[in-house]
Enzyme design. Structure first.
Site, PDB file in Angstrom:
ATOM      1  N   GLY A   1       4.223  -4.283   3.758  1.00  0.00           N
ATOM      2  CA  GLY A   1       4.980  -5.656   3.159  1.00  0.00           C
ATOM      3  C   GLY A   1       4.588  -6.566   4.567  1.00  0.00           C
ATOM      4  O   GLY A   1       4.110  -8.050   4.336  1.00  0.00           O
ATOM      5  N   GLY A   2       4.798  -6.355   5.886  1.00  0.00           N
ATOM      6  CA  GLY A   2       4.341  -7.480   6.993  1.00  0.00           C
ATOM      7  C   GLY A   2       3.343  -7.531   7.211  1.00  0.00           C
ATOM      8  O   GLY A   2       2.239  -8.526   7.118  1.00  0.00           O
TER       9      GLY A   2
ATOM     10  N   ASP B   1      -2.131  -1.907  10.071  1.00  0.00           N
ATOM     11  CA  ASP B   1      -2.510  -1.100   8.057  1.00  0.00           C
ATOM     12  C   ASP B   1      -3.115  -2.834   7.761  1.00  0.00           C
ATOM     13  O   ASP B   1      -3.114  -3.076   6.447  1.00  0.00           O
ATOM     14  CB  ASP B   1      -0.992  -1.414   7.782  1.00  0.00           C
ATOM     15  CG  ASP B   1      -0.744  -0.332   7.885  1.00  0.00           C
ATOM     16  OD1 ASP B   1      -1.512   0.903   7.641  1.00  0.00           O
ATOM     17  OD2 ASP B   1       1.145  -0.344   7.970  1.00  0.00           O
TER      18      ASP B   1
ATOM     19  N   ALA C   1       0.773  -6.687   5.319  1.00  0.00           N
ATOM     20  CA  ALA C   1       0.217  -8.022   3.970  1.00  0.00           C
ATOM     21  C   ALA C   1       0.535  -9.457   4.005  1.00  0.00           C
ATOM     22  O   ALA C   1       0.043 -10.267   3.421  1.00  0.00           O
ATOM     23  CB  ALA C   1       1.249  -7.189   2.519  1.00  0.00           C
TER      24      ALA C   1
ATOM     25  N   GLY D   1       8.042   0.920   4.240  1.00  0.00           N
ATOM     26  CA  GLY D   1       6.572   1.887   4.678  1.00  0.00           C
ATOM     27  C   GLY D   1       5.651   1.490   3.535  1.00  0.00           C
ATOM     28  O   GLY D   1       4.905   2.648   3.403  1.00  0.00           O
ATOM     29  N   MET D   2       5.514  -0.053   2.896  1.00  0.00           N
ATOM     30  CA  MET D   2       4.288  -0.208   2.023  1.00  0.00           C
ATOM     31  C   MET D   2       3.549  -1.072   2.972  1.00  0.00           C
ATOM     32  O   MET D   2       2.394  -2.079   1.544  1.00  0.00           O
ATOM     33  CB  MET D   2       5.291  -0.818   0.556  1.00  0.00           C
ATOM     34  CG  MET D   2       5.603   0.814  -0.016  1.00  0.00           C
ATOM     35  SD  MET D   2       5.959   0.496  -1.513  1.00  0.00           S
ATOM     36  CE  MET D   2       4.200  -0.199  -1.652  1.00  0.00           C
TER      37      MET D   2
ATOM     38  N   LYS E   1       0.358  -1.039   0.143  1.00  0.00           N
ATOM     39  CA  LYS E   1       0.468   0.217  -0.389  1.00  0.00           C
ATOM     40  C   LYS E   1       1.017   1.526   0.002  1.00  0.00           C
ATOM     41  O   LYS E   1       1.608   1.011   0.512  1.00  0.00           O
ATOM     42  CB  LYS E   1      -1.162  -0.245   1.088  1.00  0.00           C
ATOM     43  CG  LYS E   1      -0.406   0.393   2.214  1.00  0.00           C
ATOM     44  CD  LYS E   1       0.070   1.218   3.083  1.00  0.00           C
ATOM     45  CE  LYS E   1       1.249   1.526   4.292  1.00  0.00           C
ATOM     46  NZ  LYS E   1       2.038   2.565   4.580  1.00  0.00           N
TER      47      LYS E   1
ATOM     48  N   PRO F   1       9.137  -3.801  -0.308  1.00  0.00           N
ATOM     49  CA  PRO F   1      10.263  -4.248   0.576  1.00  0.00           C
ATOM     50  C   PRO F   1      10.257  -4.104   2.182  1.00  0.00           C
ATOM     51  O   PRO F   1       9.141  -3.871   1.899  1.00  0.00           O
ATOM     52  CB  PRO F   1      10.322  -2.548  -0.045  1.00  0.00           C
ATOM     53  CG  PRO F   1       9.641  -1.801  -1.173  1.00  0.00           C
ATOM     54  CD  PRO F   1       9.000  -3.286  -0.956  1.00  0.00           C
ATOM     55  N   VAL F   2      11.145  -4.844   2.504  1.00  0.00           N
ATOM     56  CA  VAL F   2      10.994  -4.587   3.850  1.00  0.00           C
ATOM     57  C   VAL F   2      11.551  -3.635   4.526  1.00  0.00           C
ATOM     58  O   VAL F   2      11.820  -2.553   4.020  1.00  0.00           O
ATOM     59  CB  VAL F   2      11.783  -5.599   4.452  1.00  0.00           C
ATOM     60  CG1 VAL F   2      12.197  -6.444   5.707  1.00  0.00           C
ATOM     61  CG2 VAL F   2      11.708  -7.427   3.915  1.00  0.00           C
ATOM     62  N   ALA F   3       9.873  -2.978   5.535  1.00  0.00           N
ATOM     63  CA  ALA F   3      10.636  -1.739   6.305  1.00  0.00           C
ATOM     64  C   ALA F   3      10.434  -0.947   5.251  1.00  0.00           C
ATOM     65  O   ALA F   3      11.771   0.285   6.137  1.00  0.00           O
ATOM     66  CB  ALA F   3      11.831  -1.714   6.934  1.00  0.00           C
TER      67      ALA F   3
HETATM   68  O1  C5P Z   1       0.016  -1.308  13.905  1.00  0.00           O
HETATM   69  P1  C5P Z   1       1.043  -1.668  13.662  1.00  0.00           P
HETATM   70  O2  C5P Z   1       1.814  -3.050  14.758  1.00  0.00           O
HETATM   71  O3  C5P Z   1       1.634  -1.932  12.136  1.00  0.00           O
HETATM   72  O4  C5P Z   1       2.036  -0.468  14.162  1.00  0.00           O
HETATM   73  C1  C5P Z   1       3.201  -0.025  14.146  1.00  0.00           C
HETATM   74  C2  C5P Z   1       3.734   0.968  14.957  1.00  0.00           C
HETATM   75  O5  C5P Z   1       3.863   2.323  13.957  1.00  0.00           O
HETATM   76  C3  C5P Z   1       3.628   0.902  16.725  1.00  0.00           C
HETATM   77  O6  C5P Z   1       3.398  -0.068  17.876  1.00  0.00           O
HETATM   78  C4  C5P Z   1       3.452   2.506  17.127  1.00  0.00           C
HETATM   79  O7  C5P Z   1       5.049   2.999  17.177  1.00  0.00           O
HETATM   80  C5  C5P Z   1       3.029   2.929  15.747  1.00  0.00           C
HETATM   81  N1  C5P Z   1       2.139   3.613  14.953  1.00  0.00           N
HETATM   82  C6  C5P Z   1       1.302   4.641  15.804  1.00  0.00           C
HETATM   83  N2  C5P Z   1      -0.130   4.852  15.469  1.00  0.00           N
HETATM   84  C7  C5P Z   1      -0.593   4.219  14.521  1.00  0.00           C
HETATM   85  C8  C5P Z   1       0.063   2.987  13.717  1.00  0.00           C
HETATM   86  C9  C5P Z   1       1.366   3.340  14.267  1.00  0.00           C
HETATM   87  O8  C5P Z   1       1.943   4.828  16.509  1.00  0.00           O
HETATM   88  N3  C5P Z   1      -2.040   4.535  14.258  1.00  0.00           N
END
Ligand code: C5P
Length: 305
Positions: A108-109, A143, A111, A105-106, A14, A101-103
């Site tokens: 990936g994990g 996500d 998905a 911003g898309m 995404k 790509p890993v880490a």
């Molecule tokens: O939800 P997810 O585990 O993917 O989020 C990873 C990290 O991103 C969270 O631990 C948090 O630090 C940050 N995050 C946030 N606010 C969001 C989504 C993610 O602070 N709405």
């Protein structure tokens, strides 16, 4: 009976066409309002029958050396969660072929988690339960719910509260990946430091109308990312990447989610091809991908033999 035929799910990554971020909440997450679009860069999740209670994972594709141990992997956690709630004792062997790509911003994990939920639901012959699956997805990550749907959607809350946006037509994007990933929690933490009192998040006025209208020159100026300043602060080199796309005629360029992938909106598919060619020629980023959105999730059962 297709009980042991592998189920293959392709899940798109995404980008966030807009990402409005508010204050950190008591639970540590940030309230946000975002417009997600799934784009045609995919991870492929295969789920195969395995002995009862065994949940295994093999990872292949880009960047897999950078990943942590399998037991922490979101795909494994997704399969475990689904088994514990709806299929006690079920087993699965997962294979994830990474294209996202890993880490980066898309998502990936996320998905991979979405793909594991969708594939195991079929492998284990569970009755399709979209609302239930979205709930499990939200437990796994902000996500993950969107990536069980694909397409285009507005996300609220921490991103898990979704309103799908019906769209016509296709948008052409060029994605520029980066050799080094960015940690999402770090980017959010830097956002807090840089933005002590953020206003309530919202979508830019006119964004959804521009999306419905299909004109990239109307959409381009409305793309926003409240995490961009934090990502650029942690990774100043991304400014040059964004500039490189703009200099070569991108309609607009944004950091994708928490970065470091940058997404450039192109006028059409041919323009995206030209832009990607120029970025590759000039050695911008680690890899350059022409993609389109909105992208869909794909399913198939692998035949035997
Ligand atoms: O939800 P997810 O585990 O993917 O989020 C990873 C990290 O991103 C969270 O631990 C948090 O630090 C940050 N995050 C946030 N606010 C969001 C989504 C993610 O602070 N709405």
């Amino acid at each position: 009976m297709p009980a042991d035929r592998p189920v293959i799910v392709t899940v798109p990554g995404k980008i966030n066409l807009a990402l409005g971020v508010g204050a950190r909440r008591a639970d540590g997450y940030h309230d946000l309002v975002t417009l997600f679009q799934a784009v045609s860069l995919y991870d492929r999740v295969t789920a195969e029958a395995a002995p009862a209670g065994e949940i295994g994972l093999v990872m292949a594709g880009v960047d897999v050396a950078a990943l942590g141990p399998p037991e922490d992997n979101l795909a494994v956690r997704a399969a475990r969660l689904l088994a514990s709630r709806r299929a006690p004792g079920a087993g699965v062997q997962l294979t994830v072929l990474k294209g996202i790509p890993v880490a980066g911003g898309m998502g990936g994990g996320s998905a991979d988690a979405a793909g594991a939920l969708l594939a195991c639901e079929r492998l284990w012959h569970l009755a399709p339960d979209r609302a239930g699956l979205l709930g499990l997805a939200a437990e796994l990550g902000s996500d993950v719910p969107f990536l069980t749907l694909g397409g285009t959607a507005v996300g609220r809350g921490r991103g898990e509260d979704l309103s799908p946006v019906p769209t016509t037509g296709e948008w052409s994007w060029v994605l520029v990946t980066s050799a080094e990933g960015l940690s999402t929690p770090r980017v959010f933490a830097r956002f807090d430091e840089l933005t002590p009192n953020p206003p309530a998040p919202g979508l830019p006025a006119g964004l959804l109308d521009a999306l419905a209208g299909g004109d990239p020159y109307a959409l381009g100026p409305l793309l926003r990312n409240d995490l961009a300043a934090a990502a650029l602060d942690l990774r100043p080199d991304l400014a040059a990447t964004l500039q490189a796309g703009r200099d070569r005629g991108a309609v607009a360029g944004i950091v994708s989610g928490s970065g470091p992938t940058c997404a450039f909106l192109a006028a059409d598919a041919a323009d995206a091809g030209r832009l990607a060619e120029e970025l590759r020629r000039d050695g911008i980023g680690r890899s350059v991908h022409v993609v389109s959105g909105p992208a869909r999730i794909g399913f198939r059962h692998e035949g035997r033999g």
